[in-house]
Design an enzyme around this catalytic site. Sequence first.
Site, PDB file in Angstrom:
ATOM      1  N   CYS A 164      44.774  49.234  40.474  1.00 18.35           N
ATOM      2  CA  CYS A 164      43.674  49.794  41.251  1.00 18.35           C
ATOM      3  C   CYS A 164      43.576  49.193  42.646  1.00 18.35           C
ATOM      4  O   CYS A 164      42.693  49.559  43.413  1.00 18.35           O
ATOM      5  CB  CYS A 164      42.369  49.601  40.485  1.00 18.35           C
ATOM      6  SG  CYS A 164      42.493  50.207  38.793  1.00 18.35           S
ATOM      7  N   HIS A 304      34.315  47.235  45.085  1.00 18.42           N
ATOM      8  CA  HIS A 304      35.199  47.799  44.055  1.00 18.42           C
ATOM      9  C   HIS A 304      34.326  48.536  43.043  1.00 18.42           C
ATOM     10  O   HIS A 304      34.627  49.658  42.681  1.00 18.42           O
ATOM     11  CB  HIS A 304      36.018  46.690  43.417  1.00 18.42           C
ATOM     12  CG  HIS A 304      37.023  47.187  42.435  1.00 18.42           C
ATOM     13  ND1 HIS A 304      38.021  48.073  42.787  1.00 18.42           N
ATOM     14  CD2 HIS A 304      37.176  46.951  41.100  1.00 18.42           C
ATOM     15  CE1 HIS A 304      38.762  48.350  41.718  1.00 18.42           C
ATOM     16  NE2 HIS A 304      38.263  47.694  40.687  1.00 18.42           N
ATOM     17  N   GLU A 315      32.220  40.588  40.772  1.00 14.10           N
ATOM     18  CA  GLU A 315      32.207  40.917  42.200  1.00 14.10           C
ATOM     19  C   GLU A 315      30.911  40.427  42.846  1.00 14.10           C
ATOM     20  O   GLU A 315      30.923  39.902  43.966  1.00 14.10           O
ATOM     21  CB  GLU A 315      32.381  42.421  42.409  1.00 14.10           C
ATOM     22  CG  GLU A 315      32.542  42.797  43.886  1.00 14.10           C
ATOM     23  CD  GLU A 315      32.970  44.245  44.093  1.00 14.10           C
ATOM     24  OE1 GLU A 315      32.911  45.031  43.149  1.00 14.10           O
ATOM     25  OE2 GLU A 315      33.373  44.566  45.235  1.00 14.10           O
ATOM     26  N   LYS A 336      32.661  54.774  43.802  1.00 16.86           N
ATOM     27  CA  LYS A 336      32.998  55.223  42.441  1.00 16.86           C
ATOM     28  C   LYS A 336      31.793  55.782  41.697  1.00 16.86           C
ATOM     29  O   LYS A 336      31.965  56.490  40.703  1.00 16.86           O
ATOM     30  CB  LYS A 336      33.605  54.056  41.649  1.00 16.86           C
ATOM     31  CG  LYS A 336      34.938  53.553  42.195  1.00 16.86           C
ATOM     32  CD  LYS A 336      35.498  52.409  41.369  1.00 16.86           C
ATOM     33  CE  LYS A 336      36.814  51.896  41.923  1.00 16.86           C
ATOM     34  NZ  LYS A 336      36.652  51.083  43.166  1.00 16.86           N
ATOM     35  N   HIS A 341      36.624  56.443  39.195  1.00 17.58           N
ATOM     36  CA  HIS A 341      37.624  55.458  39.597  1.00 17.58           C
ATOM     37  C   HIS A 341      38.973  56.150  39.777  1.00 17.58           C
ATOM     38  O   HIS A 341      39.586  56.589  38.811  1.00 17.58           O
ATOM     39  CB  HIS A 341      37.724  54.365  38.522  1.00 17.58           C
ATOM     40  CG  HIS A 341      38.484  53.160  38.956  1.00 17.58           C
ATOM     41  ND1 HIS A 341      39.263  53.124  40.092  1.00 17.58           N
ATOM     42  CD2 HIS A 341      38.578  51.922  38.398  1.00 17.58           C
ATOM     43  CE1 HIS A 341      39.813  51.942  40.211  1.00 17.58           C
ATOM     44  NE2 HIS A 341      39.402  51.175  39.202  1.00 17.58           N
ATOM     45  N   PHE A 400      43.974  45.742  37.450  1.00 18.36           N
ATOM     46  CA  PHE A 400      44.480  45.125  36.225  1.00 18.36           C
ATOM     47  C   PHE A 400      45.641  44.192  36.586  1.00 18.36           C
ATOM     48  O   PHE A 400      46.417  44.471  37.495  1.00 18.36           O
ATOM     49  CB  PHE A 400      44.979  46.204  35.254  1.00 18.36           C
ATOM     50  CG  PHE A 400      43.879  46.911  34.494  1.00 18.36           C
ATOM     51  CD1 PHE A 400      42.545  46.586  34.667  1.00 18.36           C
ATOM     52  CD2 PHE A 400      44.193  47.904  33.576  1.00 18.36           C
ATOM     53  CE1 PHE A 400      41.540  47.240  33.952  1.00 18.36           C
ATOM     54  CE2 PHE A 400      43.208  48.564  32.857  1.00 18.36           C
ATOM     55  CZ  PHE A 400      41.874  48.225  33.046  1.00 18.36           C
TER      56      PHE A 400
END
Length: 414
Positions: A164, A304, A315, A336, A341, A400
């Site tokens: 991502c 994010h 975050e 998002k 996402h 990831f």
Amino acid sequence: MEGRRVVITGIGLISPLGVGTEENWKGMLSGKSGIGPITRFDATDYPVRIAGEVRGFDPLEFIEKRELRKMDLFSQYALAATELAIRDAELKIEGVDAERIGVLVGSGIGGILFLEWQHSVLLEKGPRKISPFFIPGLIVNMAAGLISMKYGAKGPNSATCTACSSGAHAIGDSYEIILRGDADVMIAGGTEEAVAPLAVAGFASMRALSTRNEEPTKASRPFEKDRDGFVIGEGAGILILEELSYALKRNAKIYAEVVGYGMSADAYHISAPPEDGDGAYRAMKMALDKAKVSPEEVSYINAHGTATLAGDVAETVAIKRLFGDQARRVAVSSTKSMIGHLLGAAGGVEAAATVLSIRDQKVHPTINYDTPDPACDLDYVPNKSRELSIDYAISNSFGFGGTNACLVFKRYEE
């Protein structure tokens, strides 16, 4: 090379909010959700039956019909978003300049639809029926390759595949390619088409996705107490990055300047961030240090913000560690919440949203923010867009494998 500066001169967006940059930006500012029931395949037996699909996309508006059979949908999105960005920048690629213009486009998964389709062909009809375009249609770097072929861009050509963070890494790496003098222009961003049966089943198996199937527009709830996971989406976000003197020479309009890029690894877990958000903190700090910008100068963070409990809290902790007493002063919003996402495309689309925020001095909201999570106590711009004076803004992307990227943008001044 000393003294080189990098600016954004073109933007191309395709997302669940539509095809086209201004259409997407208008949707974001109005707090519109692009999430709905999955229509691409029969998801009746899936625990997750919602996604952020791109609707109204006609590839023939951007790609010749005879070329379509050679490429997967993720490459089609990349080519279409690139066409929009090049038109926006009024960029011409020809002659010796072509060797100074490169392409760097990332994707998290690449051609998974092509993979699923050809695997079915193999099982049902045998190996002799496999398409000769299967491998080139599948591999992640083919989006960048096809863009270079279509436009004749003969400079650096590469692809990021960092989950991502792919789109953000592509833009950051492109920024540094121009800074060091290896190119004057880079076509950069991310693309993804992960609303595919195997991908949805895989993420659902990880229990990473929201199962709010009956309320799709309310399913993506970053930083909100009642969130239950992210919503998978698709699309592409492409930016045109130019060395400043090159852009000025051709009288290009300038959206904003890129001034910093940071990257780091969590070295912690395959999918979860550390609770203290250390990797995110270090990526943001590196980006600001390289930009020679203090946290006090940053007005806006495009987070994010996936709507997973671990990710949202980490975050938030990372922002509070970096900004200290200033953390609650900074506006933080999640794209998002509206489009889901977009995995490898997320960094490209969200970098574009950050740049447009600087252009218009407005930030889009985090929608579906009804009940605050006590562990997430920053200003997430709940539910309504806001006018905001922005000189510096940052865009975060975390993936990831614990791979992190942060981009710093500045309002352009001569």
